[in-house]
Design a protein around this motif. Structure first.
Motif, PDB file in Angstrom:
ATOM      1  N   HIS A  29       1.044  -0.601  -0.388  1.00  0.00           N
ATOM      2  CA  HIS A  29      -0.072   0.002   0.395  1.00  0.00           C
ATOM      3  C   HIS A  29       1.031   1.181  -0.357  1.00  0.00           C
ATOM      4  O   HIS A  29       2.156   1.401   0.503  1.00  0.00           O
ATOM      5  N   TYR A  31       1.134   5.123   1.554  1.00  0.00           N
ATOM      6  CA  TYR A  31       0.106   5.932   1.661  1.00  0.00           C
ATOM      7  C   TYR A  31       1.002   7.824   1.961  1.00  0.00           C
ATOM      8  O   TYR A  31       1.784   7.597   1.395  1.00  0.00           O
ATOM      9  N   ASP A  78      -3.571   4.686  -1.415  1.00  0.00           N
ATOM     10  CA  ASP A  78      -4.661   5.285  -0.999  1.00  0.00           C
ATOM     11  C   ASP A  78      -5.292   7.160  -1.512  1.00  0.00           C
ATOM     12  O   ASP A  78      -4.202   8.099  -1.487  1.00  0.00           O
ATOM     13  N   GLU A 111      -8.152   3.563  -3.107  1.00  0.00           N
ATOM     14  CA  GLU A 111      -8.849   3.445  -2.661  1.00  0.00           C
ATOM     15  C   GLU A 111      -9.706   3.487  -2.536  1.00  0.00           C
ATOM     16  O   GLU A 111     -10.163   2.891  -2.203  1.00  0.00           O
ATOM     17  N   CYS A 204     -10.683   2.145   7.261  1.00  0.00           N
ATOM     18  CA  CYS A 204      -9.643   1.365   6.400  1.00  0.00           C
ATOM     19  C   CYS A 204      -9.860   0.433   6.125  1.00  0.00           C
ATOM     20  O   CYS A 204     -10.526   0.056   5.215  1.00  0.00           O
TER      21      CYS A 204
END
Length: 321
Positions: A29, A31, A78, A111, A204
Motif C-alpha cells: 500500500h 500512503y 491511498d 483506495e 480502512c
C-alpha cells in the motif's frame, strides 16, 4: 392447453463471470508519508518485499503440482483518506522503484475506488450484505450494525446498568469471541464514522475488505462485475486522482486481476487492520452466483479453494522499510 408464463428478464439477473488467476499478489500500500519519504523510501519497501515475493511464487508453483501458476500483482494507493501529489508523479515513481527490485506492478488501484467505483457504491453494498453472527446466548439487545456502524466477532461486555435501590450491581462479564478456541480474541470493528456535515467516511478495514472481495472476483452489481481493470499508460497519466480509473492495468501481458486466492505482502503495522478485514469477510453474504462460478471453475482446473471466503486470503507481514 398450457398457460404461458411471462417473467421480467431482470427478475433473475445473470451473474457475469470474470477471468481468474490462481493468485493475486499484493506488493503493498502507498500512503502520503511513504511518498513523502522520497524514492529511497519506496526503494527500501520493494527491496524488503522482493524476497517474500519470491517465496510466494515458489509456494504457488509447488501448490500447482508442476503447472505454471497464473499470478498477477497489484498495488493500492491511498487517495481516499489523504490526497497527495498526482498520478502523473506517483505512478511512474512506483513502477520505476519496483522495477529496480526486479518486480512488476500489473495493476494499480485507488483506495477511493473501494468506496465508489464507476458510480457504484461498493462499500455501501458490502455493508448491506453484512449478516452479523449472533453470539451464543444473545437476546437481540445489541443494535444492528446498520445503525451502529460497528461489527464484532462475538459478544461485547454488557453495558453497566444503574442498580435499583437496595440492589447490588451485576458482576462484570468479559467479551467473548464467537468461534474462540479455548480463549477469546475479541474484536470490535468500526466500519464508518460521520463528519460534522453528516457525511459518512468508510473505515480502512471496510475498504480493505472490499479490496479483498474484488481481488477474489466476488463483487457484483446487478450481476455485472465491478472494479474492473482498464488499460493504462504510465506516460499518459492525469494530474487529478479523480480522472484516474479506479483500477489501472499497467502490464498488458498480465494474467487476470482477480484470482482464486489472494496474498498480501505488507508491513506488520497492517496486522490489526487485516484482522478486522477477516471479521468483515466472515460476516459478509457474498454473491451466490459468483461463489458458484468460482467453485465450478476451480474444480475443473483442479485448484480447490476453501469454502470460507476469509480462508482464501493470506498474508506475509514483514518489519517494514
Amino acid at each position: 392447453m398450457t398457460d404461458a408464463v411471462f417473467q421480467e428478464t431482470t427478475a433473475e439477473p445473470r451473474t457475469q463471470s470474470v477471468p481468474l488467476s490462481h493468485l493475486s499478489l499484493e506488493l503493498g500500500h502507498l500512503y502520503m508519508e511513504d511518498f513523502e519519504g522520497g524514492p529511497g523510501r519506496l526503494r527500501r519497501h520493494f527491496e524488503r518485499v522482493r524476497p517474500w515475493v519470491d517465496a510466494v511464487h515458489a509456494d504457488a508453483a509447488a501448490q500447482a503440482g508442476g503447472r505454471r501458476p497464473r499470478i498477477s500483482t497489484c498495488f493500492l494507493v491511498d487517495d481516499y483518506f489523504t490526497r497527495f501529489s498526482t498520478p502523473a508523479d506517483v505512478v511512474p515513481a512506483l513502477v520505476e522503484e519496483a522495477g529496480r527490485a526486479g518486480l512488476v506492478i500489473d495493476y494499480l488501484a485507488r483506495e477511493s475506488g473501494c468506496a465508489v467505483a464507476d458510480k457504484v457504491p461498493l462499500a455501501e453494498s458490502v455493508v448491506a450484505r453484512l449478516v452479523a453472527s449472533p453470539p451464543p446466548g444473545s437476546h437481540g439487545l445489541r443494535p444492528p450494525v446498520s445503525e451502529t456502524g460497528w461489527l464484532a466477532n462475538g459478544q461485547r461486555s454488557p453495558a453497566p446498568r444503574t442498580p435499583q435501590a437496595m440492589r447490588r450491581a451485576g458482576p462484570w462479564r468479559p467479551p467473548q469471541e464467537t468461534s474462540a478456541r479455548r480463549h477469546s480474541v475479541f474484536m470490535d470493528v468500526e466500519l464508518w464514522s460521520d463528519d460534522e456535515d453528516g457525511r459518512r467516511q468508510w473505515s480502512c478495514p471496510l475498504l480493505a475488505a472490499v479490496w479483498q472481495l474484488a481481488r477474489l472476483g466476488l463483487l457484483r452489481n446487478e450481476g455485472e462485475p465491478v472494479l474492473t481493470p482498464r488499460p493504462g499508460d504510465t506516460g499518459r497519466l492525469p494530474d487529478d486522482w479523480d480522472e484516474l480509473p479506479p483500477l489501472l492495468q499497467l502490464n498488458a501481458s498480465a494474467t487476470p486481476f482477480s484470482a482464486y486466492r489472494t496474498c498480501s505482502v505488507l508491513p506488520h503495522r497492517f496486522l490489526p487492520v487485516e484482522h478486522a478485514v477477516r471479521v468483515v469477510l466472515d460476516q459478509t453474504e457474498v454473491d451466490a452466483g459468483a461463489l458458484r462460478q468460482i467453485a465450478e471453475r476451480s474444480a475443473r482446473e483442479g485448484t480447490p479453494v476453501p469454502e470460507a471466503v476469509a480462508d482464501r486470503v493470506t498474508y506475509v507481514f514483514h518489519a517494514g522499510p
